[in-house]
Design a protein around this motif. Structure first.
Motif, short mmCIF file in Angstrom:
data_model
loop_
_atom_site.label_atom_id
_atom_site.label_comp_id
_atom_site.label_asym_id
_atom_site.label_seq_id
_atom_site.Cartn_x
_atom_site.Cartn_y
_atom_site.Cartn_z
N VAL A 1 63.25 59.20 23.51
CA VAL A 1 61.77 59.11 22.65
C VAL A 1 62.63 59.52 21.09
O VAL A 1 62.25 58.68 20.38
N ARG A 2 63.14 60.46 21.06
CA ARG A 2 63.65 60.70 19.78
C ARG A 2 64.77 59.65 19.30
O ARG A 2 64.74 59.38 18.09
N ARG A 3 65.64 59.32 19.95
CA ARG A 3 66.48 58.40 19.70
C ARG A 3 65.92 57.10 19.44
O ARG A 3 66.26 56.43 18.20
N ASN A 4 64.95 56.35 20.02
CA ASN A 4 64.22 55.33 19.61
C ASN A 4 63.33 55.48 18.48
O ASN A 4 63.48 54.70 17.62
N ALA A 5 62.69 56.60 18.31
CA ALA A 5 62.01 56.86 17.06
C ALA A 5 62.79 56.92 15.92
O ALA A 5 62.56 56.19 14.77
N LEU A 6 63.68 57.64 15.77
CA LEU A 6 64.61 57.89 14.81
C LEU A 6 65.46 56.77 14.11
O LEU A 6 65.35 56.55 13.13
N TRP A 7 66.04 56.26 15.30
CA TRP A 7 66.77 55.02 14.74
C TRP A 7 65.86 53.94 14.32
O TRP A 7 66.26 52.94 13.65
N ARG A 8 64.80 53.69 14.52
CA ARG A 8 63.91 52.39 14.34
C ARG A 8 63.52 52.95 12.77
O ARG A 8 63.59 52.05 11.92
N ALA A 9 63.43 54.16 12.43
CA ALA A 9 62.96 54.65 11.21
C ALA A 9 64.11 54.45 10.31
O ALA A 9 64.04 54.39 9.00
N LEU A 10 65.14 54.90 10.63
CA LEU A 10 66.36 55.15 9.88
C LEU A 10 67.59 54.56 10.45
O LEU A 10 68.46 55.23 11.22
N PRO A 11 67.72 53.17 10.75
CA PRO A 11 68.61 52.80 11.57
C PRO A 11 70.23 52.81 10.92
O PRO A 11 71.18 52.74 11.76
N HIS A 12 70.41 53.24 9.72
CA HIS A 12 71.56 53.51 9.11
C HIS A 12 72.06 54.85 9.79
O HIS A 12 73.52 55.16 9.41
N LEU A 13 71.60 55.88 10.29
CA LEU A 13 72.21 56.97 10.81
C LEU A 13 73.30 56.79 11.72
O LEU A 13 73.00 55.99 12.57
N ARG A 14 73.95 57.71 11.42
CA ARG A 14 75.41 57.63 12.42
C ARG A 14 74.97 58.16 13.69
O ARG A 14 74.17 59.12 13.90
N ASN A 15 75.57 57.67 14.82
CA ASN A 15 75.06 58.40 16.29
C ASN A 15 75.96 59.54 16.24
O ASN A 15 77.38 59.54 16.62
N ARG A 16 75.39 60.68 16.09
CA ARG A 16 76.25 62.03 16.12
C ARG A 16 76.63 62.50 17.42
O ARG A 16 77.29 63.25 17.64
N HIS A 17 75.73 62.12 18.48
CA HIS A 17 75.90 62.82 19.85
C HIS A 17 75.48 61.83 20.78
O HIS A 17 74.69 60.79 20.41
N THR A 18 76.08 61.92 22.15
CA THR A 18 75.86 60.86 23.14
C THR A 18 74.63 61.20 23.59
O THR A 18 73.83 62.39 23.22
N ALA A 19 73.79 60.71 24.55
CA ALA A 19 72.57 60.76 25.32
C ALA A 19 72.85 62.10 26.08
O ALA A 19 71.67 62.71 26.15
N GLU A 20 73.92 62.10 26.70
CA GLU A 20 74.25 63.52 27.51
C GLU A 20 74.03 64.67 26.48
O GLU A 20 73.56 65.69 26.99
N GLU A 21 74.72 64.79 25.30
CA GLU A 21 74.65 65.71 24.58
C GLU A 21 73.11 66.04 24.04
O GLU A 21 73.05 67.36 23.97
#
Length: 143
Positions: free
Chosen positions: A2-22
């Motif tokens: 939920v966090r990943r989907n919501a955050l990246w939709r709102a701010l697609p330029h953010l870098r992927n700092r962590h894996t889904a596992e992290e």
């Protein structure tokens, strides 16, 4: 997710700092241990999450395709029912989140250049405080 989907939709330029596992490990070993964590389900799927406690909302995310359906408001209400004074951070560019919080009585109290967060993204600290209940005096009637 939920966090990943919501955050990246709102701010697609953010870098992927962590894996889904992290991310999952952070929720399991930190958030679930230190905070009240609630989920909201819609049509059998997790649609929103909140993690809060000790005067802070650490996480509040709602899936983009169900934003505006009242899920975030219900989750936020749980935190407001449990705490009298709340602070939270959100990114300055996340206009939808900022409008959401401001329309629910939160006020911006500090803006930063982002040097203090992992994303190096300018952010804003919000604050909400429950107003005291009015005290009515029987002696004040009719005056």
């Amino acid at each position: 997710m939920v966090r990943r989907n919501a955050l990246w939709r709102a701010l697609p330029h953010l870098r992927n700092r962590h894996t889904a596992e992290e991310d999952e490990a952070y929720w399991r070993t930190h958030l679930l241990v230190k905070y009240v964590v609630l989920g909201a389900f819609l049509d059998g799927r997790l649609a929103g999450v909140i993690a809060y406690g000790n005067g802070w909302i650490d996480q509040l995310y709602v899936l983009p395709d169900v934003q505006g359906a009242g899920i975030g408001t219900r989750l936020l209400s749980s935190a407001r029912n449990d705490m009298d004074d709340i602070r939270l951070w959100t990114f300055q560019q996340n206009r939808r989140a900022r409008a959401f919080y401001e329309s629910r009585g939160f006020s911006p109290v500090e803006e930063t250049d982002g040097s203090g967060n992992e994303e190096n993204e300018p952010d804003v600290l919000y604050h909400w405080r429950r107003l005291p209940e009015p005290v009515y005096s029987a002696d004040a009637r009719g005056r």
